[in-house]
Design a protein around this motif. Sequence first.
Motif, PDB file in Angstrom:
ATOM      1  N   TRP A 132       0.818  -1.216   0.000  1.00  0.00           N
ATOM      2  CA  TRP A 132       0.000   0.000   0.000  1.00  0.00           C
ATOM      3  C   TRP A 132       0.852   1.266   0.000  1.00  0.00           C
ATOM      4  O   TRP A 132       0.521   2.230  -0.706  1.00  0.00           O
ATOM      5  CB  TRP A 132      -0.955   0.014   1.184  1.00  0.00           C
ATOM      6  CG  TRP A 132      -1.836  -1.169   1.298  1.00  0.00           C
ATOM      7  CD1 TRP A 132      -2.211  -1.795   2.447  1.00  0.00           C
ATOM      8  CD2 TRP A 132      -2.499  -1.896   0.247  1.00  0.00           C
ATOM      9  NE1 TRP A 132      -3.032  -2.866   2.185  1.00  0.00           N
ATOM     10  CE2 TRP A 132      -3.229  -2.945   0.847  1.00  0.00           C
ATOM     11  CE3 TRP A 132      -2.519  -1.781  -1.142  1.00  0.00           C
ATOM     12  CZ2 TRP A 132      -3.983  -3.857   0.099  1.00  0.00           C
ATOM     13  CZ3 TRP A 132      -3.269  -2.694  -1.891  1.00  0.00           C
ATOM     14  CH2 TRP A 132      -3.986  -3.705  -1.274  1.00  0.00           C
ATOM     15  N   ALA A 133       1.926   1.289   0.773  1.00  0.00           N
ATOM     16  CA  ALA A 133       2.740   2.504   0.822  1.00  0.00           C
ATOM     17  C   ALA A 133       3.277   2.886  -0.563  1.00  0.00           C
ATOM     18  O   ALA A 133       3.105   4.029  -1.001  1.00  0.00           O
ATOM     19  CB  ALA A 133       3.879   2.349   1.829  1.00  0.00           C
ATOM     20  N   PRO A 134       3.909   1.978  -1.310  1.00  0.00           N
ATOM     21  CA  PRO A 134       4.395   2.348  -2.646  1.00  0.00           C
ATOM     22  C   PRO A 134       3.272   2.746  -3.603  1.00  0.00           C
ATOM     23  O   PRO A 134       3.434   3.668  -4.415  1.00  0.00           O
ATOM     24  CB  PRO A 134       5.106   1.083  -3.132  1.00  0.00           C
ATOM     25  CG  PRO A 134       5.460   0.338  -1.897  1.00  0.00           C
ATOM     26  CD  PRO A 134       4.355   0.622  -0.930  1.00  0.00           C
ATOM     27  N   MET A 135       2.135   2.071  -3.496  1.00  0.00           N
ATOM     28  CA  MET A 135       1.020   2.382  -4.387  1.00  0.00           C
ATOM     29  C   MET A 135       0.453   3.768  -4.097  1.00  0.00           C
ATOM     30  O   MET A 135       0.128   4.538  -5.012  1.00  0.00           O
ATOM     31  CB  MET A 135      -0.067   1.304  -4.236  1.00  0.00           C
ATOM     32  CG  MET A 135      -1.110   1.309  -5.342  1.00  0.00           C
ATOM     33  SD  MET A 135      -2.278  -0.089  -5.169  1.00  0.00           S
ATOM     34  CE  MET A 135      -1.184  -1.475  -5.525  1.00  0.00           C
ATOM     35  N   LEU A 136       0.349   4.105  -2.831  1.00  0.00           N
ATOM     36  CA  LEU A 136      -0.136   5.432  -2.450  1.00  0.00           C
ATOM     37  C   LEU A 136       0.872   6.513  -2.841  1.00  0.00           C
ATOM     38  O   LEU A 136       0.495   7.607  -3.286  1.00  0.00           O
ATOM     39  CB  LEU A 136      -0.415   5.485  -0.953  1.00  0.00           C
ATOM     40  CG  LEU A 136      -1.610   4.657  -0.458  1.00  0.00           C
ATOM     41  CD1 LEU A 136      -1.612   4.561   1.071  1.00  0.00           C
ATOM     42  CD2 LEU A 136      -2.930   5.241  -0.950  1.00  0.00           C
ATOM     43  N   GLU A 137       2.144   6.220  -2.669  1.00  0.00           N
ATOM     44  CA  GLU A 137       3.180   7.180  -3.052  1.00  0.00           C
ATOM     45  C   GLU A 137       3.155   7.455  -4.555  1.00  0.00           C
ATOM     46  O   GLU A 137       3.219   8.611  -5.004  1.00  0.00           O
ATOM     47  CB  GLU A 137       4.561   6.654  -2.640  1.00  0.00           C
ATOM     48  CG  GLU A 137       4.805   6.677  -1.134  1.00  0.00           C
ATOM     49  CD  GLU A 137       6.144   6.063  -0.761  1.00  0.00           C
ATOM     50  OE1 GLU A 137       6.651   6.395   0.327  1.00  0.00           O
ATOM     51  OE2 GLU A 137       6.680   5.247  -1.547  1.00  0.00           O
TER      52      GLU A 137
END
Length: 427
Positions: A132-137
């Motif tokens: 989720w963190a990379p996708m949100l970034e």
Amino acid sequence: MNICVVALGKIGLPLAVQFAAKGHRVIGADVNAKVVELVNAGSEPFPGEHDLDVKLKETVSAGLLTATTDTTAAVAQSDAVVVVVPLFVDAEGTPDFGWMDSATKAIAAGLKPGTLVSYETTLPVGTTRTRWAPMLEEGSGLKAGEGFHLVFSPERVLTGRVFADLRRYPKLVGGIDEASAARGVEFYEAVLDFDARDDLPRPNGVWDLGTAEASELAKLAETTYRDVNIGLANQFARFADQQNIDILKVIEACNSQPYSHIHQPGIAVGGHCIPIYPRMYLWNDPTATVVRSAREANAAMPAYAVDLLAAAYGDLTGAAVLVLGAAYRGGVKETAFSGVFPTVEALKARGATVYVSDPMYTADELSAHGLTPHAGESVTAAVLQADHAEYRELAAADLPDVRVLVDGRRTTDPARWEGVRRVVIGG
């Protein structure tokens, strides 16, 4: 605060209502336009959640809760985003992230600096940080932990009693960094209330577990524990059947000592949680032999209940059998991983003609699930699959041709079944 709750299902909608009831402005986002329409009209989209109808009407009337199909626009107006989109696993336990990926991309497109994003959907360990963190970034152009805060905070409630469970159990939070965790704790302290409890190692409230991974594991661990415990109880019950022992008396005796907490055996383990999350844990940890064995033991119980019926009834070829209960548990209109499906399959494998009834479902609804509704046909055997309260009053006179009843939940009253051979698991 302005809060967006993504997915207005049986957990998401009560959460949205809870947040709004605390005076915050909440926008619920859902891909189902009919659900959005009903919520905006103050009408609950599904039955059975205690107090939801009243609280929903109050918060919608007060202008504190609205709904939309535009997730990105809702996120753009919000200080905090809570994600409760379903995650499914296949028969091998492999997660299908499709719905959550789509929702996360929509969230990222509307994300603004300083927003808190909290995932409440149960996840494999490491998903919040590595997926989720990379996708949100990527979708927002912001950096996790700096441009926005990110936490995992598992839901720990049962449908039908969400508001009570939100008060009763500590809220667990784990962030991808200390600043995110602090923001998550602050948020949940502002939207929840907690009952006082003396049986906890520290005061009830919001507990920071240190990392998102610890919080993810806590949810998998507590649910997997229940599956393993039930699997052990089911194995005890099957042995007790061989020895003519009442396993419930044994369990009651064992649990009188404070170190024993044996659960109840039964025909099936269903629902969105207990059959699913142990497989999700096994996806993380395939060497967990205890978890795998328990899952296999529980999955075998519907067929075992049919074995008990055949042993008491005889050859089931051509027998008309009624399965009582399509829901996975009593009082809840939900068939997710319900024991009704493997029970019907096991009965048909023995040549029986199988009907299903459930006080919460219409005939058309049962048919839509691939089940044959009971329309008054004569049946000579019955299997109780769901512990609906209505079945406590059920009697032999209601099914006059039944010779054998297998009560897979010990729900029926033995006194009402005189003249019928009543069989229970572990009895």
